[in-house]
Every structure is written in structure tokens, then in C-alpha cells.
Design an enzyme around this catalytic site. Sequence first.
Site, PDB file in Angstrom:
ATOM      1  CE1 TYR A   1      -8.836   9.206   1.097  1.00 22.89           C
ATOM      2  CE2 TYR A   1      -6.721   8.629   2.066  1.00 22.89           C
ATOM      3  CZ  TYR A   1      -7.449   9.305   1.118  1.00 22.89           C
ATOM      4  OH  TYR A   1      -6.802  10.089   0.191  1.00 22.89           O
TER       5      TYR A   1
ATOM      6  CG  HIS B   1      -1.463   6.186  -2.202  1.00 22.22           C
ATOM      7  ND1 HIS B   1      -2.411   5.627  -3.021  1.00 22.22           N
ATOM      8  CD2 HIS B   1      -1.847   5.894  -0.936  1.00 22.22           C
ATOM      9  CE1 HIS B   1      -3.329   5.028  -2.272  1.00 22.22           C
ATOM     10  NE2 HIS B   1      -3.010   5.164  -1.004  1.00 22.22           N
TER      11      HIS B   1
ATOM     12  CG  HIS C   1      -1.921   1.096   1.271  1.00 22.12           C
ATOM     13  ND1 HIS C   1      -3.002   1.083   2.120  1.00 22.12           N
ATOM     14  CD2 HIS C   1      -2.040   2.256   0.582  1.00 22.12           C
ATOM     15  CE1 HIS C   1      -3.737   2.171   1.945  1.00 22.12           C
ATOM     16  NE2 HIS C   1      -3.164   2.912   1.024  1.00 22.12           N
TER      17      HIS C   1
ATOM     18  NE  ARG D   1      -2.491  13.960  -2.496  1.00 22.00           N
ATOM     19  CZ  ARG D   1      -2.585  15.261  -2.288  1.00 22.00           C
ATOM     20  NH1 ARG D   1      -2.602  16.087  -3.313  1.00 22.00           N
ATOM     21  NH2 ARG D   1      -2.644  15.739  -1.060  1.00 22.00           N
ATOM     22  CB  ALA D   2      -6.187   7.687  -2.231  1.00 24.53           C
TER      23      ALA D   2
ATOM     24  CG  HIS E   1      -6.688   2.706   5.628  1.00 26.07           C
ATOM     25  ND1 HIS E   1      -7.660   2.945   4.690  1.00 26.07           N
ATOM     26  CD2 HIS E   1      -5.594   3.363   5.191  1.00 26.07           C
ATOM     27  CE1 HIS E   1      -7.187   3.721   3.723  1.00 26.07           C
ATOM     28  NE2 HIS E   1      -5.921   3.988   4.001  1.00 26.07           N
TER      29      HIS E   1
ATOM     30  CG  HIS F   1      -7.631   3.906  -1.124  1.00 31.63           C
ATOM     31  ND1 HIS F   1      -7.907   5.130  -0.541  1.00 31.63           N
ATOM     32  CD2 HIS F   1      -6.392   3.568  -0.708  1.00 31.63           C
ATOM     33  CE1 HIS F   1      -6.861   5.498   0.194  1.00 31.63           C
ATOM     34  NE2 HIS F   1      -5.928   4.564   0.112  1.00 31.63           N
TER      35      HIS F   1
ATOM     36  CD  GLU G   1      -2.239   4.657   4.519  1.00 33.86           C
ATOM     37  OE1 GLU G   1      -3.054   5.422   3.970  1.00 33.86           O
ATOM     38  OE2 GLU G   1      -2.260   4.408   5.731  1.00 33.86           O
TER      39      GLU G   1
END
Length: 335
Positions: free
Chosen positions: A188, A8, A6, A66-67, A218, A172, A280
Site C-alpha cells: 500500500y 473500508h 478513508h 476491502r482494498a 496514508h 489505493h 481506516e
Amino acid sequence: MIIDSHQHFVRLARHAEVESFRAAQLAGKNPDALPKISDADVAKSLEQVLSLMVSRNIDVAFASPRAKAMATHEGTVEQNAVWADLNNGLILRACQLNPGRFTPVGMLGQHPSCPSEQVAKQIERWANEGFVAFNFDPDGTGGRWQNPPFTGKHNYPVFETAQALDVPLVLHGSESINKNFPHTDVQYLVADITAFVQLMMAKDLFRDFPRLRFLIPHAGGALPCQIGRWRAIAKYNSWASPDEILGNGNVFVDTCVYSHLNMRMLFEAVPLENILFGSECDGAFPGVVNEETGDHYDNTRRYVDDSKLSSADKDRVYSANARRVYPRASRWLKA
Ligand SMILES: [Zn+2]
């Protein structure tokens, strides 16, 4: 091998030309030319994350755009398809420039009015380019939650394609329009919780797609601390139990929790074969130090390393599970 499932490329997404391209789109202009980002600029945006991976002995990261920037509630169907392609192209280039270090995970041009056949085609296109999984926003309305549950038949073309190509969907969340619900801390996690419960409620989904796999980031949101509540409501409402959807190999979570306590809860609540290492790293809380460890909160290796798991179990969390759940990653991993 240690795989961070995970990550980004936030710094790459924040490149001024990338952000101004999206701003121009949202202002109603549709720039003809995509921003020109040099290889040197791509490399520079990855310096920080690479140095953290070296210091933490992380071999490979599954990296996605990028989420927050998915922002599937903004723009138009056409703009969001271009926006996703632009971001995926940058991710692919970053992975190709760093062989053996990164594996590409894509974003999708979702939009409340986008036919899911179109999203399915985008999955196909980027899977053919080597992408091993795709982030899928289970909300898609910027925190308004106005769409029907994502598990519905309207998304079946996406699920058919994901199952056929053997690519997991990472559920996500993205940007929130509501200032009461900041994206990283609330939206999130609401997306994680909502996605997990919607999967429990979706009676036909895994009968129709028995090999479909979802990764809920998460640690599955509230899963480690609320699994009892969800077991209860599953019995009460005759939904699938959390244990059923985890045990059948349809749902997985990562280790993106930021304390020893939370990691212990995760390992006690969720079967080990459903847990993939993730951090992350350099995305969610860059540089913020946890006084408990004297190290960054997002150095989640510390909590896994210090846990009571056997070394064989740590190997499963660190790499074997990720290789199994993301089978297309093998071409990106060094032997
Ligand atoms: Zn994330």
C-alpha cells in the site's frame, strides 16, 4: 461534522459467501447467481465500525470495499467487472441502510488487459448510483509493477470520465503476490509513493486534465518525511514539484498515520487544504492499542485533536476539505 474519508467495509467483504464467490471465480467457475447477503447480515458486519464511530464522535465515513480484495491482477476482465459490481452493490446497500452515516466509494474492475474505456463505464454507472469517488489501483499487477505508469494515455478514458463527473480517484494499492511485501505495510505504501512520484513525472496529465483530483492515502506514503528529496529530484529532472501538484489542487492526502510524531510531520510538510481526515477505522489494525495514547492506533482523531492546529484548521481537516474534494458527497451528508 467529522468525516472519516478513508474507511473500508472489511468485515462485509469477509462474509463467507462473498469470499467463496470470488474463490469460485478464481477456480474458473463463473457462478451465475450473486451471493445473497441479507440486510441483517450487512447490518451485523457494520456493528463494530458503527460503535467505534460513535465512541470517537465520527459522524460520517466514506466507505469503500476491502482494498486487498480488489486483487486486480487475478481473475479475468469479465470476472473482475462482476466482482467490482458485487462489492459496490454491497457498499451501496450498507450506505442506504445507514442514512447519514456512510457515503459510498467504489472499486473498479481493473485488470492488466482491461481496456480503460470499460473501467470508465463502470465509474459512470456507479457515479449515477451515488458513488462519490473510486479506488484506483496504480499498480494493478499484484506488486509486480509491470504496467506502464498509471498516468499514461492508456488510462485517459478513466481520467476523462473522473474529471467530467467530478469524482476523485483514490490511488489505493491492493494485494501483493510477493511475501516480502505484505500488502498493508509495504505494497500500500509503495503504491502511495509510486503514485505520488508518477504524478510529479507526468508532464501533460494536469495540462490535459486541470480539474482531475487524486487522493493518495496514508498521508501520501513517504510524503511527510521525504518531501525534501522529492523537491530536489523535481528540480533536478524538471518534474512538477510536490508543492506544485498539491498547490494546484490536483493531489490530496489523508491523515492515516498512527502516531503524534507522524501527524506533526504531515501537518508541517503538506498544506492544510490538501489534508483530509481519515482513519481506516476497524480496517487496517483492528483493536491494536498504541501505548502512547492508551487507545487504538487507528483512532487518528487523537493525534489531530492533540495537534497544535487551531480549531478552524481542525474543521478544515475534519470536514470542509472532504466536502470540497468530494463534491458529490453532499447528497449523503445530513445538513
Ligand atoms: Zn485503505
